[in-house]
Design a protein around this motif. Structure first.
Motif: not given
Length: 299
Positions: A212-213, A201, A129-130
């Motif tokens: 960063q997200i 991560l 998801q990242t």
């Protein structure tokens, strides 16, 4: 086990809050639960549904998002939920119990990209998801067992893992048509075996190009609009070529937008043309008098 921390992060929806974990929660993919019955494979989600204000639970690799009913405000209950999640994860119990008996059919296909050094390996399995970019085997050893094994191929230079594809940059010692069959087969077998994709991560550093997200709550109005435009209009096209573009910063005085190019876009000969003729032009048109220039930094 190292101490695991949970950070509370607000979202644009006031009924939904995210509990971001310092440890990986699940091995790729995501799960959404609307009630306790749907959460049979997630002991933690079931536990959370016993809280009377919990409406939905969403589990990803590094965060749990919870939507509440209007009977409470998050200010009153968020800290308690955070402590409950921390206590559960610290015990080492699984967040989601995945079905290991029935292997899902997995396909991996190879695609050329505009960058001749990079090949994109797409898959029907959710990987992360990242987005994770790994420059060398040392980076991979800390974050991704899959990438670490891919670096055992002597021609692999850099690896970028996104939601449903892996972009691999090679050294010039080989041509892709000589080796892509082996790489594709390796990735498919690795995924079929259900091995860990992302274990942790990568840490972000202030002096690095790691991003960063893009779900920060402290973006200015202009920054938020830039991120929205990149996500809606630019990222899908870039991802189809095995790359990624991420917002880094915006200078309100010079009206300069800084972005980071990753995957196939990093070092791509055509990326500068795409940047100037495509991204910069679009941002200038959609945000008149707010953007003068877009500058790219290779990830």
């Amino acid at each position: 086990m190292d101490s695991i921390t949970i950070n509370i992060q607000e979202t644009n929806n006031e009924t939904i809050i995210k509990f971001v974990s310092s440890a990986i929660l699940i091995n790729g993919g995501s799960y959404e639960y609307n009630n306790i019955d749907e959460a049979k494979n997630s002991p933690l989600a079931q536990q959370l549904f016993y809280l009377p204000f919990v409406k939905k639970v969403f589990v990803t690799a590094n965060f749990i998002a919870i939507q509440r009913y209007d009977i409470v405000e998050w200010d009153d209950v968020a800290d308690g939920v955070k402590e409950q999640i921390e206590a559960y994860i610290q015990k080492g119990d699984p967040v989601v119990i995945e079905d290991t008996e029935k292997k899902e059919p997995i396909e991996v296909y190879a695609e050329v990209t505009p960058n001749p050094s990079v090949m994109k390996f797409g898959t029907n399995k959710a990987l992360t998801q990242t987005d994770v970019e790994l420059k060398n085997i040392d980076d991979a050893s800390k974050s991704s067992p899959l990438a670490q094994e891919l670096f055992s191929f002597p021609f692999v230079k850099e690896i970028f893992i996104s939601e449903n594809y892996i972009s691999i940059m090679k050294y010039d010692m080989v041509e892709w048509n000589e080796v892509y069959h082996d790489v594709r087969a390796f990735i498919r077998n690795y995924l079929l075996d259900g091995k860990t994709i992302i274990s942790q991560l990568p840490e972000t550093k202030e002096d690095s190009n790691t991003v960063q997200i893009e779900e920060k709550v402290d973006l200015s109005d202009t920054e938020a609009k830039i991120v929205d435009i990149l996500n809606e209009y630019i990222k899908p096209a870039v991802a189809s070529d095995g790359g990624n573009i991420a917002f880094k910063s915006y200078d309100v005085d010079t009206k300069q937008v800084n972005v980071i190019l990753q995957g196939a876009c990093s070092g791509c000969p055509s990326s500068t043309i795409t940047l100037k003729n495509g991204i910069e032009t679009m941002l200038k048109e959609m945000l008149p008098n707010q953007v003068n220039e877009v500058v790219a930094i290779n990830g």
